[in-house]
Design an enzyme around this catalytic site. Structure first.
Site, PDB file in Angstrom:
ATOM      1  CG  ASP A  52      -2.051  -0.993   1.112  1.00 30.48           C
ATOM      2  OD1 ASP A  52      -2.374  -1.406  -0.020  1.00 30.48           O
ATOM      3  OD2 ASP A  52      -2.627  -1.357   2.150  1.00 30.48           O
ATOM      4  CE1 TYR A 110       4.133  -7.273   3.647  1.00 31.84           C
ATOM      5  CE2 TYR A 110       3.691  -9.622   3.855  1.00 31.84           C
ATOM      6  CZ  TYR A 110       3.608  -8.441   3.141  1.00 31.84           C
ATOM      7  OH  TYR A 110       2.999  -8.439   1.906  1.00 31.84           O
TER       8      TYR A 110
END
Length: 249
Positions: A52, A110
Site C-alpha cells: 500500500d 513482513y
C-alpha cells in the site's frame, strides 16, 4: 527471450503503493517506465504482491522478460543508474521462462517498526509510540497468532478472498535500541493483516487488551473485536520465499 527475477528495496513514502493505478505514482509504474527506456518498448513487470501507499520493501521480488544481451549483474547496475534513489535493485538472476514472481510464492516475511523516542531521520520509516509498552505482555499475545488460524478478525471487511485461513510460522518482537520490530513469517497474509495485528498487539502492550484476548479475537472471526489498524509507514515487506527449484538458472 529471457526472464529476469529481481529483488528490490524501496522507500514507499512518496508512492501510492506498488501496483499501477490511475491516480498517484507507484513503484510498478516507475519500474516499467525505466525498463521501457532501456528496451525502447513497453516492458511488463510482475511483482510478488502489492504494498500500500507509504509501505516499504526490503525484499520485494519482480520478474520481467527481456531480449537484451545483458548479464544479470549489469542489469542491476543499469537499473540503479536510471531509477530514483528511493528504489534500488539488490539482486538480479536469470530464471526459467515459467517462473512467476506472484504465483510461485510459498511464503513471505513482513516486519513492522515502532520507536519509543522522537527521531527526525526515522519519521517516515517507523511509527512513534508516545506511551509506555509492556513488552512481556505483547510477546504473550503474539504467541497466540502463531499457527494456522482463520484471521477474519485481523483483516479488512472488503478482503477479496473468502478463505481467510492463513499460517504464521514465526512471530517475534525484537528490541533494537529505541525501536521495537515485529517480525512475522507465514504462508501469506490478508489485506491489512499485519497492520491490524500490530495495532492490536500495541493495545495489549498498553493494557487495553489482555494477551489471552488475542485467542478470543481469532475465535470470534469479527473485525470489530480487534484493535486499530497501525499506520502504513512502519510496515516493510522484508523477504519473499520461493521453492528451491525456482531460485534461478
Amino acid at each position: 527471450m529471457r526472464r529476469f527475477k529481481c529483488t528490490i528495496q524501496y522507500d514507499g513514502t512518496d508512492y501510492s503503493g506498488y501496483q499501477v493505478q490511475p491516480n498517484g505514482l507507484t513503484i510498478q509504474e516507475v519500474l516499467e517506465k525505466t525498463l521501457g527506456r532501456m528496451h525502447k518498448h513497453p516492458v511488463k513487470v510482475i511483482g510478488s504482491g502489492r504494498t500500500d501507499a507509504r509501505v516499504h520493501a526490503q525484499g520485494q521480488v519482480i520478474h520481467f522478460d527481456t531480449e537484451l544481451s545483458i548479464a544479470p549483474a549489469s542489469m542491476v547496475k543499469a537499473l540503479n543508474t536510471l531509477l530514483p534513489d528511493d528504489i534500488r535493485v539488490r539482486d538480479c538472476k536469470e530464471v526459467a521462462s515459467d517462473f512467476e514472481a506472484r504465483y510461485d510464492v510459498v511464503g513471505k516475511e513482513y516486519r513492522y517498526f515502532v520507536r519509543r523516542t522522537e527521531n527526525a531521520f526515522r519519521r517516515h520509516q517507523s511509527v512513534l509510540i508516545p506511551y509506555s509498552l509492556d513488552v512481556a505482555q505483547i510477546r504473550l499475545g503474539l504467541a497466540h497468532l502463531v499457527g494456522t488460524h482463520d484471521f477474519s478478525s485481523f483483516c479488512v471487511a472488503k478482503t477479496e478472498t473468502d478463505n481467510r485461513v492463513r499460517t504464521i510460522y514465526e512471530a517475534e518482537l525484537i528490541e533494537q535500541g529505541e525501536e521495537l520490530i515485529f517480525r512475522f513469517q507465514g504462508s501469506g497474509f490478508l489485506y491489512n493483516q499485519i497492520r491490524i495485528m500490530v495495532g492490536t498487539l500495541l493495545d495489549v502492550g498498553r493494557g487495553r487488551f489482555a494477551p489471552d484476548d488475542i485467542k478470543r479475537m481469532l475465535e470470534a472471526k469479527d473485525r470489530n473485536v480487534a484493535g486499530v489498524t497501525a499506520p502504513p509507514h512502519g510496515l516493510y515487506l522484508w523477504e519473499v520465499f520461493y521453492p528451491e527449484s525456482k531460485k534461478g538458472i
